[in-house]
Structure formats: structure tokens, C-alpha cells
Design a protein around this motif. Structure first.
Motif, PDB file in Angstrom:
ATOM      1  N   ALA A 163       0.835  -1.208   0.000  1.00 15.48           N
ATOM      2  CA  ALA A 163       0.000   0.000   0.000  1.00 15.48           C
ATOM      3  C   ALA A 163       0.870   1.260   0.000  1.00 15.48           C
ATOM      4  N   ILE A 164       1.937   1.237   0.783  1.00 13.73           N
ATOM      5  CA  ILE A 164       2.848   2.389   0.823  1.00 13.73           C
ATOM      6  C   ILE A 164       3.442   2.635  -0.558  1.00 13.73           C
ATOM      7  N   ILE A 171       4.494   6.761  -1.121  1.00 12.37           N
ATOM      8  CA  ILE A 171       4.984   7.336   0.128  1.00 12.37           C
ATOM      9  C   ILE A 171       6.452   6.954   0.322  1.00 12.37           C
ATOM     10  N   ALA A 172       7.255   7.912   0.736  1.00 11.13           N
ATOM     11  CA  ALA A 172       8.686   7.671   0.942  1.00 11.13           C
ATOM     12  C   ALA A 172       8.888   6.594   2.014  1.00 11.13           C
ATOM     13  N   GLU A 173       9.700   5.603   1.692  1.00 12.85           N
ATOM     14  CA  GLU A 173       9.965   4.498   2.615  1.00 12.85           C
ATOM     15  C   GLU A 173      11.257   4.771   3.384  1.00 12.85           C
ATOM     16  N   ALA A 224       3.262   1.625  12.527  1.00 12.16           N
ATOM     17  CA  ALA A 224       2.181   2.511  12.970  1.00 12.16           C
ATOM     18  C   ALA A 224       2.261   3.855  12.245  1.00 12.16           C
ATOM     19  N   ARG A 225       3.483   4.365  12.061  1.00 10.14           N
ATOM     20  CA  ARG A 225       3.651   5.625  11.325  1.00 10.14           C
ATOM     21  C   ARG A 225       3.225   5.487   9.874  1.00 10.14           C
ATOM     22  N   TYR A 226       3.613   4.391   9.235  1.00  7.53           N
ATOM     23  CA  TYR A 226       3.198   4.161   7.849  1.00  7.53           C
ATOM     24  C   TYR A 226       1.674   4.088   7.751  1.00  7.53           C
ATOM     25  N   THR A 227       1.050   3.368   8.678  1.00  5.07           N
ATOM     26  CA  THR A 227      -0.406   3.239   8.674  1.00  5.07           C
ATOM     27  C   THR A 227      -1.070   4.595   8.856  1.00  5.07           C
ATOM     28  N   ALA A 228      -0.506   5.414   9.741  1.00  5.10           N
ATOM     29  CA  ALA A 228      -1.047   6.759   9.970  1.00  5.10           C
ATOM     30  C   ALA A 228      -0.958   7.610   8.706  1.00  5.10           C
ATOM     31  N   GLN A 229       0.127   7.468   7.961  1.00  8.88           N
ATOM     32  CA  GLN A 229       0.268   8.225   6.709  1.00  8.88           C
ATOM     33  C   GLN A 229      -0.797   7.804   5.693  1.00  8.88           C
ATOM     34  N   LEU A 230      -1.097   6.520   5.647  1.00  9.45           N
ATOM     35  CA  LEU A 230      -2.136   6.057   4.736  1.00  9.45           C
ATOM     36  C   LEU A 230      -3.510   6.559   5.158  1.00  9.45           C
ATOM     37  N   MET A 231      -3.751   6.623   6.467  1.00 13.04           N
ATOM     38  CA  MET A 231      -5.036   7.143   6.944  1.00 13.04           C
ATOM     39  C   MET A 231      -5.259   8.577   6.478  1.00 13.04           C
TER      40      MET A 231
END
Length: 318
Positions: free
Chosen positions: A149-150, A155-157, A168-175
């Protein structure tokens, strides 16, 4: 209301399933969470390593996936201290958000093991961001990995995957990218705790489908044959529906049916029989509007199951 985006990493028995503690297959070794405000902006973070007590030896696969080492865990906190700090950190008015549906189950199992009481509501609603992402960007059925998804969203990895706070940070960015007004109503329901009594059974209407969670039963057969589990009232108007295809099972756990409401047309149904950690059984039933094509697929499934049963009978006779 705040959003608590939670991710957990856990360990398991390094000696195999034979040595797994009943009701505690996984032991949390890392907790990471991001607290978001109602605009999905980050307002705080939580990050802890936990020193395992149940499975003190780090399973090799867990170490490879997460990059966590035995030495790192030796410096971790006891789970009780971490969990109490985390629950206090969450505050009062919040909802959990996770990528997938397993983290909250394992959190509650670990809390239960240490007899930590958490005042989670019943029903315990949360947002499965993996599901919401699929509803917004895919077909609503696919469940992509977090990394996929990232990458799909460009989104920058910058951080390692499979570390609790990073995920959790990656998930927050997707939200932040979701059309949240589109998916706000699509809560998920945690089923680690299920209703004990008929009056506490859960039924939620999501507009184009409904979900019902039954009380517990002491056998799978009682759950599958319960009158309310097998009932077929329209979830939109509440009126009894005509049975087009009676409930039939494709295995011992999943049942399908097709019904017709004079006002709302064709409704397909599915229920699964699941079991709790203490070997009780309950049903999760979904009713959803469908069309002629959906009805034909269900009829084909029914015919296929009949043929499978016929072949099984023939094989037994031989």
C-alpha cells in the motif's frame, strides 16, 4: 476523538506449537502507536520494547522479520508496566486503528494473561485501515500488505518495516490519504470477546450490508442450527424474506443462503461458525444486497457443493 494507530510485534514458542501456552500463542515484544487528532495529524507517539516472560527465547523467524535481537529484548520492560503505561497514554476518548484485524486480539490475550483489566467497550469497534484502504483505492476485497500500500501511494519508505512504531507511522500516513467520509461508517468489530447472552448479541447495519454476531454456544452444531443465526429477515426493513436458496454449508464452518425481499430485492447471506480461546462457538453472519449475477454465482456454488457431497458418498461406498 483521537485515533490510536496501533502496531504490535510478537514472539512465539521457539520450541514449536507443542510448547505453546493455551490462549497465548503469541507474546508481545514490541508496542508502537501513533496518536492522531480528528484531522489525522500526529500529536504523540508510543514506543516500547517488552522483555518476554512466556516465551523468553526469541524465535528465529521473529528475529529475522523484525530485526529485534535477544540482547535488545533483555533491556525491554515487563509487559505489565508497558501495558499500563499504554492504556493511560491512550486517554479516554479514542478509537483504535490497525492494519488488519489481529493486533487487538493479541493485545487482549496478553492483557488477559496478566489479569490486566482494560475498559474496552462492548461491542469493541475499531478501524481496520487495511480494509478502509481497499474500499478507497482498490475493489474493497483485496487486502494488500502494508508495504504494498505504501508503494502504491508513492509514500517515501524512510523506515524499516515490521518494527512496531515504524509500521504505525506508515499506517497513519495512509489514513491521512483516505476519503474518510466515504468509509467512516465501516467499523470493524473485534471478536476476542463475544456476547454471552442473547440480549447482548451484536447486529450492525452498514447500509449495503449488515453484520450479526451471536452469543456463544457449547457446540458447533448448536451455533449452526440456532434459530436466530438461521433467520432471514431483511436487514433494511426487518420483514421476513422468501428463501430462494436455503442455508447450505461448503464446509463445517461456512454457510450460504439466498433470499428475496419484496421491497429490497435479492439478499445473499453468509455465516461462519468460529470458536473462542475457551472452545465455545459463535456465528458471524453477513447479509448483503445482490443482483441476478450474484444469485447465479451462489446457485453455482450450491450445485458444486452437492456434487462434492455426491462424490464423497461414492468414494465411501467404494
Amino acid at each position: 476523538m483521537n485515533y490510536i494507530v496501533l502496531d504490535l510485534e510478537w514472539n512465539q514458542s521457539a520450541k514449536g506449537k507443542k510448547y505453546t501456552l493455551p490462549g497465548m500463542p503469541f507474546e508481545i515484544i514490541q508496542m508502537g502507536a501513533v496518536k492522531l487528532d480528528n484531522k489525522f495529524d500526529v500529536i504523540d507517539e508510543f514506543d516500547r520494547l517488552v522483555c518476554p516472560q512466556v516465551y523468553p527465547v526469541l524465535h528465529s523467524v521473529c528475529g529475522e522479520v523484525t530485526g529485534i535481537t535477544q540482547e535488545m529484548l533483555a533491556d525491554g520492560e515487563h509487559f505489565v508496566d508497558t501495558a499500563l503505561d499504554f492504556l493511560e497514554w491512550c486517554g479516554q476518548d479514542y478509537i483504535f486503528c490497525t492494519w488488519g484485524s489481529t493486533d487487538l486480539v493479541e493485545l487482549q490475550r496478553n492483557l488477559n494473561h496478566y489479569a490486566i483489566e482494560a475498559e474496552f467497550p462492548m461491542p469493541f469497534l475499531f478501524y481496520d485501515v487495511q480494509k478502509l484502504y481497499s474500499l478507497c483505492f482498490l475493489n474493497g476485497k483485496e487486502r494488500p500488505a502494508l508495504q504494498t500500500a505504501i508503494e502504491q501511494r508513492g509514500i517515501a519508505e524512510k523506515e524499516q518495516y515490521h518494527m512496531a512504531l515504524s509500521d504505525a507511522r506508515y499506517t497513519a500516513q495512509l489514513m491521512k490519504l483516505l476519503d474518510f467520509e466515504k468509509v467512516r461508517a465501516f467499523y470493524s468489530i473485534d471478536t476476542y470477546r463475544v456476547p454471552k447472552r442473547r440480549k447482548d448479541e451484536i447486529c450492525m447495519n452498514f447500509g449495503n450490508y449488515s453484520k450479526y454476531i451471536s452469543r456463544v454456544f457449547d457446540t458447533r452444531e448448536k451455533a449452526a442450527n440456532d434459530r436466530r443465526v438461521r433467520s432471514c429477515n431483511c436487514f433494511l426493513c426487518g420483514k421476513p424474506m422468501e428463501r430462494k436458496i436455503k442455508w447450505f454449508a461448503t464446509n463445517g464452518k461456512t454457510y450460504y443462503g439466498l433470499f428475496f425481499c419484496e421491497e429490497h430485492g435479492l439478499i445473499k447471506g453468509r455465516f461462519k461458525i468460529k470458536h473462542t480461546d475457551d472452545e465455545q462457538y459463535y456465528a458471524v453472519k453477513i447479509l448483503k444486497r445482490t443482483d441476478d449475477a450474484g444469485a447465479e454465482k451462489l446457485h453455482a456454488r450450491q450445485l458444486q457443493e452437492r456434487e462434492h457431497r455426491r462424490q464423497r458418498r461414492l468414494n465411501k461406498q467404494e
